[in-house]
Design a protein around this motif. Structure first.
Motif, PDB file in Angstrom:
ATOM      1  N   LEU A  82       0.824  -1.202   0.000  1.00 28.91           N
ATOM      2  CA  LEU A  82       0.000   0.000   0.000  1.00 28.91           C
ATOM      3  C   LEU A  82       0.860   1.255   0.000  1.00 28.91           C
ATOM      4  CD1 LEU A  82      -2.968  -0.832   2.419  1.00 28.91           C
ATOM      5  CD2 LEU A  82      -3.011  -0.605  -0.060  1.00 28.91           C
ATOM      6  N   MET A  83       1.982   1.224   0.702  1.00 30.17           N
ATOM      7  CA  MET A  83       2.879   2.379   0.721  1.00 30.17           C
ATOM      8  C   MET A  83       3.452   2.634  -0.679  1.00 30.17           C
ATOM      9  SD  MET A  83       2.796   3.579   3.740  1.00 30.17           S
ATOM     10  CE  MET A  83       4.124   4.737   3.531  1.00 30.17           C
ATOM     11  N   LEU A  84       3.865   1.547  -1.353  1.00 30.03           N
ATOM     12  CA  LEU A  84       4.393   1.698  -2.710  1.00 30.03           C
ATOM     13  C   LEU A  84       3.315   2.225  -3.652  1.00 30.03           C
ATOM     14  CD1 LEU A  84       6.430  -1.630  -2.930  1.00 30.03           C
ATOM     15  CD2 LEU A  84       7.385   0.666  -2.834  1.00 30.03           C
ATOM     16  N   GLY A  85       2.068   1.749  -3.457  1.00 31.27           N
ATOM     17  CA  GLY A  85       0.972   2.252  -4.272  1.00 31.27           C
ATOM     18  C   GLY A  85       0.697   3.721  -4.018  1.00 31.27           C
ATOM     19  N   LYS A  86       0.747   4.135  -2.743  1.00 35.53           N
ATOM     20  CA  LYS A  86       0.532   5.547  -2.422  1.00 35.53           C
ATOM     21  C   LYS A  86       1.574   6.425  -3.101  1.00 35.53           C
ATOM     22  CE  LYS A  86       2.420   7.487   1.068  1.00 35.53           C
ATOM     23  NZ  LYS A  86       2.867   7.962   2.394  1.00 35.53           N
ATOM     24  N   ILE A  87       2.838   6.010  -3.059  1.00 33.86           N
ATOM     25  CA  ILE A  87       3.909   6.814  -3.651  1.00 33.86           C
ATOM     26  C   ILE A  87       3.741   6.885  -5.166  1.00 33.86           C
ATOM     27  CG2 ILE A  87       6.400   6.904  -4.026  1.00 33.86           C
ATOM     28  CD1 ILE A  87       6.716   5.712  -1.210  1.00 33.86           C
ATOM     29  N   GLN A  88       3.333   5.787  -5.796  1.00 35.22           N
ATOM     30  CA  GLN A  88       3.077   5.823  -7.235  1.00 35.22           C
ATOM     31  C   GLN A  88       1.948   6.793  -7.559  1.00 35.22           C
ATOM     32  OE1 GLN A  88       4.327   4.975  -9.950  1.00 35.22           O
ATOM     33  NE2 GLN A  88       2.653   5.012 -11.428  1.00 35.22           N
ATOM     34  N   ASN A  89       0.897   6.798  -6.764  1.00 30.99           N
ATOM     35  CA  ASN A  89      -0.219   7.719  -6.997  1.00 30.99           C
ATOM     36  C   ASN A  89       0.222   9.173  -6.835  1.00 30.99           C
ATOM     37  OD1 ASN A  89      -1.943   5.547  -7.453  1.00 30.99           O
ATOM     38  ND2 ASN A  89      -2.501   5.394  -5.292  1.00 30.99           N
ATOM     39  N   LEU A  90       1.100   9.417  -5.875  1.00 34.80           N
ATOM     40  CA  LEU A  90       1.629  10.773  -5.713  1.00 34.80           C
ATOM     41  C   LEU A  90       2.457  11.185  -6.928  1.00 34.80           C
ATOM     42  CD1 LEU A  90       2.661  10.725  -1.935  1.00 34.80           C
ATOM     43  CD2 LEU A  90       0.760  11.978  -2.963  1.00 34.80           C
ATOM     44  N   ARG A  91       3.245  10.258  -7.488  1.00 34.53           N
ATOM     45  CA  ARG A  91       4.028  10.569  -8.691  1.00 34.53           C
ATOM     46  C   ARG A  91       3.113  11.025  -9.824  1.00 34.53           C
ATOM     47  NH1 ARG A  91       6.470   5.355  -7.926  1.00 34.53           N
ATOM     48  NH2 ARG A  91       8.365   5.553  -6.691  1.00 34.53           N
ATOM     49  N   VAL A  92       2.036  10.269 -10.036  1.00 32.63           N
ATOM     50  CA  VAL A  92       1.128  10.587 -11.145  1.00 32.63           C
ATOM     51  C   VAL A  92       0.450  11.934 -10.915  1.00 32.63           C
ATOM     52  CG1 VAL A  92      -0.897   9.815 -12.417  1.00 32.63           C
ATOM     53  CG2 VAL A  92       0.759   8.142 -11.609  1.00 32.63           C
ATOM     54  N   ALA A  93      -0.011  12.173  -9.694  1.00 35.34           N
ATOM     55  CA  ALA A  93      -0.716  13.422  -9.403  1.00 35.34           C
ATOM     56  C   ALA A  93       0.207  14.629  -9.488  1.00 35.34           C
ATOM     57  CB  ALA A  93      -1.362  13.334  -8.019  1.00 35.34           C
ATOM     58  N   ILE A  94       1.422  14.486  -8.974  1.00 35.20           N
ATOM     59  CA  ILE A  94       2.363  15.608  -8.957  1.00 35.20           C
ATOM     60  C   ILE A  94       2.728  16.041 -10.373  1.00 35.20           C
ATOM     61  CG2 ILE A  94       4.797  16.127  -8.464  1.00 35.20           C
ATOM     62  CD1 ILE A  94       4.406  14.764  -5.771  1.00 35.20           C
ATOM     63  N   ALA A  95       2.743  15.110 -11.313  1.00 34.46           N
ATOM     64  CA  ALA A  95       3.055  15.466 -12.703  1.00 34.46           C
ATOM     65  C   ALA A  95       2.080  16.500 -13.249  1.00 34.46           C
ATOM     66  CB  ALA A  95       3.033  14.215 -13.579  1.00 34.46           C
ATOM     67  N   ASN A  96       0.872  16.579 -12.683  1.00 35.40           N
ATOM     68  CA  ASN A  96      -0.125  17.548 -13.126  1.00 35.40           C
ATOM     69  C   ASN A  96      -0.088  18.844 -12.329  1.00 35.40           C
ATOM     70  OD1 ASN A  96      -1.586  15.781 -15.093  1.00 35.40           O
ATOM     71  ND2 ASN A  96      -1.913  14.571 -13.262  1.00 35.40           N
ATOM     72  N   ILE A  97       0.713  18.877 -11.262  1.00 39.17           N
ATOM     73  CA  ILE A  97       0.781  20.061 -10.400  1.00 39.17           C
ATOM     74  C   ILE A  97       2.122  20.762 -10.501  1.00 39.17           C
ATOM     75  CG2 ILE A  97       0.849  20.747  -7.952  1.00 39.17           C
ATOM     76  CD1 ILE A  97      -1.404  18.892  -7.412  1.00 39.17           C
ATOM     77  N   GLN A  98       3.154  20.023 -10.823  1.00 36.10           N
ATOM     78  CA  GLN A  98       4.505  20.561 -10.797  1.00 36.10           C
ATOM     79  C   GLN A  98       4.653  21.807 -11.672  1.00 36.10           C
ATOM     80  OE1 GLN A  98       7.055  20.740  -9.272  1.00 36.10           O
ATOM     81  NE2 GLN A  98       8.945  20.108 -10.235  1.00 36.10           N
ATOM     82  N   ASN A  99       5.100  22.903 -11.045  1.00 34.68           N
ATOM     83  CA  ASN A  99       5.440  24.151 -11.733  1.00 34.68           C
ATOM     84  C   ASN A  99       4.260  24.840 -12.415  1.00 34.68           C
ATOM     85  OD1 ASN A  99       8.041  23.699 -10.905  1.00 34.68           O
ATOM     86  ND2 ASN A  99       8.815  23.099 -12.908  1.00 34.68           N
ATOM     87  N   ILE A 100       3.047  24.581 -11.968  1.00 36.38           N
ATOM     88  CA  ILE A 100       1.920  25.314 -12.535  1.00 36.38           C
ATOM     89  C   ILE A 100       1.877  26.722 -11.931  1.00 36.38           C
ATOM     90  CG2 ILE A 100       0.565  23.231 -12.882  1.00 36.38           C
ATOM     91  CD1 ILE A 100      -1.171  24.178 -10.477  1.00 36.38           C
ATOM     92  N   THR A 101       1.335  27.660 -12.667  1.00 37.44           N
ATOM     93  CA  THR A 101       1.136  29.025 -12.180  1.00 37.44           C
ATOM     94  C   THR A 101      -0.357  29.327 -12.153  1.00 37.44           C
ATOM     95  OG1 THR A 101       3.274  29.822 -12.966  1.00 37.44           O
ATOM     96  CG2 THR A 101       1.558  31.466 -12.606  1.00 37.44           C
ATOM     97  N   VAL A 102      -0.873  29.691 -10.985  1.00 33.98           N
ATOM     98  CA  VAL A 102      -2.268  30.063 -10.818  1.00 33.98           C
ATOM     99  C   VAL A 102      -2.333  31.589 -10.868  1.00 33.98           C
ATOM    100  CG1 VAL A 102      -4.322  29.877  -9.373  1.00 33.98           C
ATOM    101  CG2 VAL A 102      -2.600  28.038  -9.347  1.00 33.98           C
ATOM    102  N   PRO A 103      -2.918  32.177 -11.907  1.00 38.95           N
ATOM    103  CA  PRO A 103      -2.976  33.641 -12.003  1.00 38.95           C
ATOM    104  C   PRO A 103      -3.729  34.264 -10.828  1.00 38.95           C
ATOM    105  CG  PRO A 103      -3.512  32.618 -14.105  1.00 38.95           C
ATOM    106  CD  PRO A 103      -3.492  31.522 -13.090  1.00 38.95           C
ATOM    107  N   ALA A 104      -3.401  35.507 -10.542  1.00 40.69           N
ATOM    108  CA  ALA A 104      -4.027  36.217  -9.423  1.00 40.69           C
ATOM    109  C   ALA A 104      -5.541  36.208  -9.561  1.00 40.69           C
ATOM    110  CB  ALA A 104      -3.506  37.654  -9.375  1.00 40.69           C
TER     111      ALA A 104
END
Length: 588
Positions: A82-104
């Protein structure tokens, strides 16, 4: 024909508790469907939310909030899947969040940004807290990311538009200080906005999840950290579906995945005998390897990795053959651009071949920046097979050569974008170990580098000694051809050339040039390579194995081998002195 009745001992009668739990699950699923539909309508008609795009982080942007939380919070072996699965899920999710800019003034929505946690997008079975129990679920573990985002948003003083607390509090989690935000696709969301442009950086180290907010916050905007006190049940311990032993519980219907702890995967490219020998000594039964193609079967010497002892190996034959065809007649900067293009494709295909339970990776250096940018190395330890200088040092050496020879048309090679150099530098700093036979590369990170011995070839039939002088490289500025030409003109030398003349057709002028037809080292009594950059000194190693004296620079990586004289790169006088000493002491 009526079927035979089953023996009563084969019929499992559900208990009253199981039936009640099944009823509750059906009610929960029905409610969830209605709430998901309502959320879809709300997002389209009432409060539209958008998906924000990644942008390069400006180095001058200040970090206004940061959250660091541990990945490995469970030590039980039974819970590692389950821990390995959690870390894999975080990898996938972070790929969509990394370095995004939310305008003011615009809204950040967790689910609008991350998307649905389904298997087809790379999500696997992870751990989810549900009604006080740890249960396996597809996409389980994403709450660690939403918790970190919410905690950073509090520290940055952002306006929280939607946040839902966990109903139960696990000891040691952010929920203990009111900094948790549970999420459930798609109606339990986390939403916030800032009065300024907000850039979010998120990545995994081997041990932690790191979330950082960047932005130009107005004076007094950033809070010092808000601690919320909420009246929720504190759990002294949690039950897990895989370890609690309650066989009648119907909370989880997902089977336990088959994972192997301590699994290693090698991601290699061009064959180096030194690396092949090293990997063979490190291999275990749970080690897999990805190679460009089966060089032994296809008779490709540059890909002849020893794969017979591996239970599983993967290839990318079409991409590798396409790369070879595209590079066949290219030179200089255009060649490097094509190589970077195919390195990216190779890294992407290798990433698809990685199982999520791989905890350690050994990766070829040319693939490293791409895998780092994709987040594939996060939550894992990794070693790097160093085949060249780090890009930051490589470009510094090329700048030095270009300053000495500004008219050279070949000294613009290996020029890449700053963010690519930054990615490689970050990855090298995060690597557990760097492995190389190149003596100069080994000096850059000496405390974490394992210096291998060069593989000296056997020379058969024996070398026929002579008095010719060999320049064992193509005529390129980074190979020291300008210094070699000046020394040859001053000393009146005749040269034997090993490679193509790429600087200009009449580069060598009146210097007598010999092009060998068969055995390159025959009648050679001295090898000279005053290079600024040289990563794979195979011809030098052949000369050393044949007992031929070698004059070269530290950039060629053969310092300390017998018969080698090291001179400084770009300096003519030490090179001429070394040649004079060698000529006064001829071979044979």
């Amino acid at each position: 024909m009526r079927p035979l009745p089953l023996p009563k001992k084969w019929i499992k009668v559900p208990t009253l508790a199981t039936l009640c739990l099944l009823r509750n699950n059906l009610i929960f699923s029905a409610k969830a469907m209605l709430l998901k539909g309502r959320r879809v309508l709300h997002n389209r008609c009432v409060t539209p939310v958008t998906r924000h795009r990644p942008q390069a982080i400006k180095l001058c942007q200040p970090a206004i909030a940061k959250s660091i939380t541990p990945l490995w919070t469970e030590t039980s072996v039974d819970e590692q899947a389950l821990m390995l699965g959690k870390i894999q899920n975080l990898r996938v999710a972070i790929a969509n969040i990394q370095n995004i800019t939310v305008p003011a003034g615009q809204i950040f929505s967790f689910w609008a940004q991350v998307g649905a946690p389904i298997r087809s997008r790379g999500y696997v079975v992870g751990r989810e807290l549900r009604q006080g129990c740890i249960v396996p679920s597809i996409g389980g573990g994403l709450c660690q990311l939403s918790n970190a985002l919410y905690s950073a948003a509090l520290d940055a003083g952002l306006e929280i538009l939607e946040r839902h607390a966990h109903s139960k509090v696990i000891p040691g989690s952010l929920a203990e200080v009111g900094r948790d935000a549970t999420v459930f696709w798609n109606y339990v969301d986390l939403r916030f906005k800032a009065p300024y442009d907000l850039t979010i950086e998120a990545y995994l180290t081997q041990t932690d999840l790191v979330v950082t907010f960047y932005g130009e916050a107005p004076t007094g905007q950033v809070a010092d950290g808000i601690s919320l006190s909420e009246n929720r049940e504190r759990l002294s311990h949690t039950h897990s579906c895989w370890t609690c032993g309650n066989r009648d519980c119907a909370k989880s219907e997902l089977p336990k995945p088959q994972v192997r702890l301590g699994k290693t995967h090698y991601l290699v490219d061009e064959y180096w005998p030194e690396f092949d020998r090293y990997l063979q000594t490190q291999r275990t039964q749970s080690t897999e390897i990805s190679i460009p193609l089966n060089g032994q079967r296809l008779r490709k010497p540059n890909y002849q990795w020893s794969i017979a002892s591996y239970q599983n190996y993967h290839t990318t034959t079409f991409t590798t053959l396409s790369r070879g065809y595209a590079c066949r007649k290219l030179q200089g900067q255009s060649l490097q651009q094509v190589l970077f293009k195919y390195d990216r494709q190779l890294a992407e295909q290798y990433a698809q071949q990685l199982d999520y339970d791989v905890t350690h990776i050994v990766v070829a250096q040319n693939l490293l920046p791409f895998l780092w940018q994709m987040g594939i190395l996060g939550g894992r330890s990794f070693d790097v097979l160093m085949t060249r200088l780090p890009l930051v040092d490589l470009q510094r050496c090329l700048d030095q050569a270009a300053k000495a020879h500004p008219d050279s048309p070949t000294l613009n090679d290996f020029r890449v974008y700053p963010d690519f150099i930054l990615a490689e530098t970050q990855a090298l700093l995060a690597a557990r170990k760097l492995i190389t036979p190149h003596s100069e590369i080994a000096t850059i990170y000496p405390q974490k580098t394992q210096h291998l011995d060069w593989d000296l070839p056997s020379i058969t039939p024996p070398h026929q000694a002579g008095h010719r002088i060999l320049f064992p490289a193509s005529t390129l500025g980074r190979s020291g051809c300008y210094e070699m030409r000046s020394a040859a003109q001053e000393l009146g030398l005749e040269l034997t050339l090993a490679g193509s003349i790429l600087e200009s057709k009449d580069f060598w002028g009146d210097i007598p040039i010999h092009k060998p037809q068969q055995r390159l080292l025959d009648e050679v009594g001295l090898v000279i390579l005053p290079a600024y950059v040289h990563h794979k000194p195979r011809l030098l190693l052949r000369a050393i194995a044949a007992g031929i004296p070698v004059i070269t620079t530290a950039a060629c990586g053969v310092t300390g081998l017998p018969g080698v004289t090291i001179v400084p790169a770009g300096k003519l006088e030490p090179l001429i002195d070394a040649i004079n000493r060698s000529v006064r002491c001829p071979v044979g």
